[in-house]
Design an enzyme around this catalytic site. Sequence first.
Site, short mmCIF file in Angstrom:
data_model
loop_
_atom_site.label_atom_id
_atom_site.label_comp_id
_atom_site.label_asym_id
_atom_site.label_seq_id
_atom_site.Cartn_x
_atom_site.Cartn_y
_atom_site.Cartn_z
N THR A 1 0.93 -1.17 -0.03
CA THR A 1 0.18 0.13 0.13
C THR A 1 0.89 1.12 0.00
O THR A 1 1.94 1.26 0.37
CB THR A 1 -0.72 -0.12 1.41
OG1 THR A 1 -1.99 -0.90 1.11
CG2 THR A 1 -1.64 1.05 1.73
N ASP B 1 -3.80 4.59 -1.73
CA ASP B 1 -4.04 3.90 -3.09
C ASP B 1 -5.26 3.00 -2.83
O ASP B 1 -6.12 3.01 -1.86
CB ASP B 1 -2.75 3.40 -3.71
CG ASP B 1 -2.60 2.26 -2.82
OD1 ASP B 1 -2.51 1.04 -3.48
OD2 ASP B 1 -2.53 2.06 -1.64
N ARG C 1 -5.16 -0.54 -4.39
CA ARG C 1 -4.81 -1.94 -4.78
C ARG C 1 -4.58 -2.71 -3.55
O ARG C 1 -4.00 -2.52 -2.58
CB ARG C 1 -3.49 -1.91 -5.64
CG ARG C 1 -2.84 -3.16 -5.96
CD ARG C 1 -1.74 -3.21 -6.62
NE ARG C 1 -1.91 -2.84 -8.18
CZ ARG C 1 -1.00 -2.57 -8.76
NH1 ARG C 1 0.21 -2.85 -8.89
NH2 ARG C 1 -1.45 -2.10 -10.20
N LYS D 1 -9.28 2.04 1.39
CA LYS D 1 -8.33 2.01 2.59
C LYS D 1 -8.60 2.77 3.43
O LYS D 1 -7.96 2.70 4.71
CB LYS D 1 -7.04 1.65 1.85
CG LYS D 1 -6.59 0.81 1.12
CD LYS D 1 -5.44 0.69 0.73
CE LYS D 1 -5.23 -0.65 -0.58
NZ LYS D 1 -3.89 -0.37 -0.92
N GLY E 1 -1.08 -3.29 5.37
CA GLY E 1 -1.08 -4.47 6.28
C GLY E 1 -1.85 -5.39 5.76
O GLY E 1 -2.29 -5.55 4.69
N SER F 1 3.97 -0.29 1.57
CA SER F 1 5.15 -0.51 0.91
C SER F 1 5.56 0.86 0.00
O SER F 1 6.74 0.72 -0.34
CB SER F 1 5.13 -1.65 -0.02
OG SER F 1 3.62 -1.46 -0.66
N ASP G 1 5.92 1.96 -6.81
CA ASP G 1 5.80 0.85 -5.99
C ASP G 1 4.89 -0.40 -6.65
O ASP G 1 3.83 0.04 -6.82
CB ASP G 1 5.27 1.20 -4.61
CG ASP G 1 4.92 0.05 -3.85
OD1 ASP G 1 3.88 0.02 -3.08
OD2 ASP G 1 5.76 -1.01 -3.75
N SER H 1 1.42 -0.85 -4.80
CA SER H 1 0.33 0.03 -4.72
C SER H 1 -0.01 0.34 -6.26
O SER H 1 0.76 0.02 -7.23
CB SER H 1 0.86 1.26 -4.13
OG SER H 1 1.59 1.02 -2.95
#
Lengths: 235, 272
Positions: free
Chosen positions: B40, B56, B58, B72, B86, B168, B205, B208
């Site tokens: 994330t 984000d 995903r 999220k 997480g 991340s 990243d 994400s």
Amino acid sequence: MGDSQYSFSLTTFSPSGKLVQIEHALTAVGSGQTSLGIKAANGVVIATEKKLPSILVDETSLQKIQILTPNIGVVYSGMGPDFRVLVRKSRKQAEQYHRLYKEPIPVTQLVRETATVMQEFTQSGGVRPFGVSLLVAGYDDKGPQLYQVDPSGSYFSWKASAMGKNVSNAKTFLEKRYTEDMELDDAVHTAILTLKEGFEGQISGKNIEIGIIGNDRKFRVLSPAEVEDYLQEVE
Amino acid sequence: MSKSAIDGPTKGGFSFDLCRRNEMLVKKGLKGPSFLKTGTTIVGLVFQDGVILGADTRATEGPIVADKNCEKIHYIAPNIYCCGAGTAADTEAVTDMVSSQLTLHRYHTGRESRVVTALTLLKSHLFSYQGYVSAALVLGGVDVTGPHLHTIYPHGSTDTLPFATMGSGSLAAMAVFESKYCEGLTRDEGVQLVAEAISSGIFNDLGSGSNVDICVLTKGHKEYLRNHLQPNPRTYISQKGSFSKKTEVLLTKITPLNKLVEVIEGGDAMEE
């Protein structure tokens, strides 16, 4: 009275088939301050006297009508501290229901769970029944609803009801005044008039409390100023 | 099963009875189940009038994108929201639980919830599970004491910051914040900065991706901008098929299919 030998133990039936502690609890309710509720076509109103033991008591610190969920409110007659405990338990149960089913608890469900708690206290060791009767007002998918819950744990749905000191006069008054197609505003006026019937002293926005719930399904307690406005309209 | 089944009603918390068995199975070569993680990018920043949270959308399960548009940013209270990174189940469950506790608290006190209350409830819960509840959160809200922004780590430690990133993609997003953040941003500047930070996470990243969700919290008001930016639109194939428009229709003929089943009259009835 032949029952008096059995009036100490809660969980023992008397020879006449009564649980005398519950009768006594109802007496405690009957000597409490008058409260009433009216179910209108588009909402519910509940109201109560708020007589304080002395003029020195800060009336803004005490609220007799409490909110259980955004669309359910409750008022009582009887012992205030018992009411507090029941309100706390009911709120928690409503929240647990919401956690589990992700829907707001239906009024009947909350009433049933509260009544179950009250019944448990009539069948356990070392406890006494709650000395309150509740009037639960709510608005859900089934429309406006008004329920009365007694210390025994029995509950009834009412179109209009009263409890406490002035119960018989109030109920007679309500029977005469109630109509099926009443609007919420008319119901508030009728509630005020019913409270006025048995009121000792000067009625004002500070010594009665009114809670309403309408089509918007949001329960709220009217502020003293709003109560004063309704009082003006009634006179 | 195990002894704990006889002990009576569950006391709550995790039961570690099967750990030895699981270790043995892994040694024998069985691959353990994976769980849905939100690799994330989540961010938060404090601006002039309140707090802005961004995330984000995903959700990944290892190398696979499990959900292209998940939410999220979780509701905690009318004035408090929380982004979660997480394990998706952990963030959902823990934010739901704290939200429920705060609702009851609001009824009992008759007051608006405070961000530090949510913070303390979350961190005590996470600490008591010693990091096994894998939820890294960015908590933000505006209450009577002002705007607040906190980060909460899975082991239960917290930070109070003017701008924060987790997940991340936090490094990519933090790079944007560190270079462009300043105090006293306006709402539009703040939203733009948050969108930029999340976009940086989305594009740099792998964990994400997809869209940008933003939540603006100010005193007495909240704006949930779901899919505020959609920098990864799906290119759809035309529903009419993949023929180019220049194709000429030569013949339109409809051939009805023959019925294959022949009805035999007076045949044997099926045996019951």
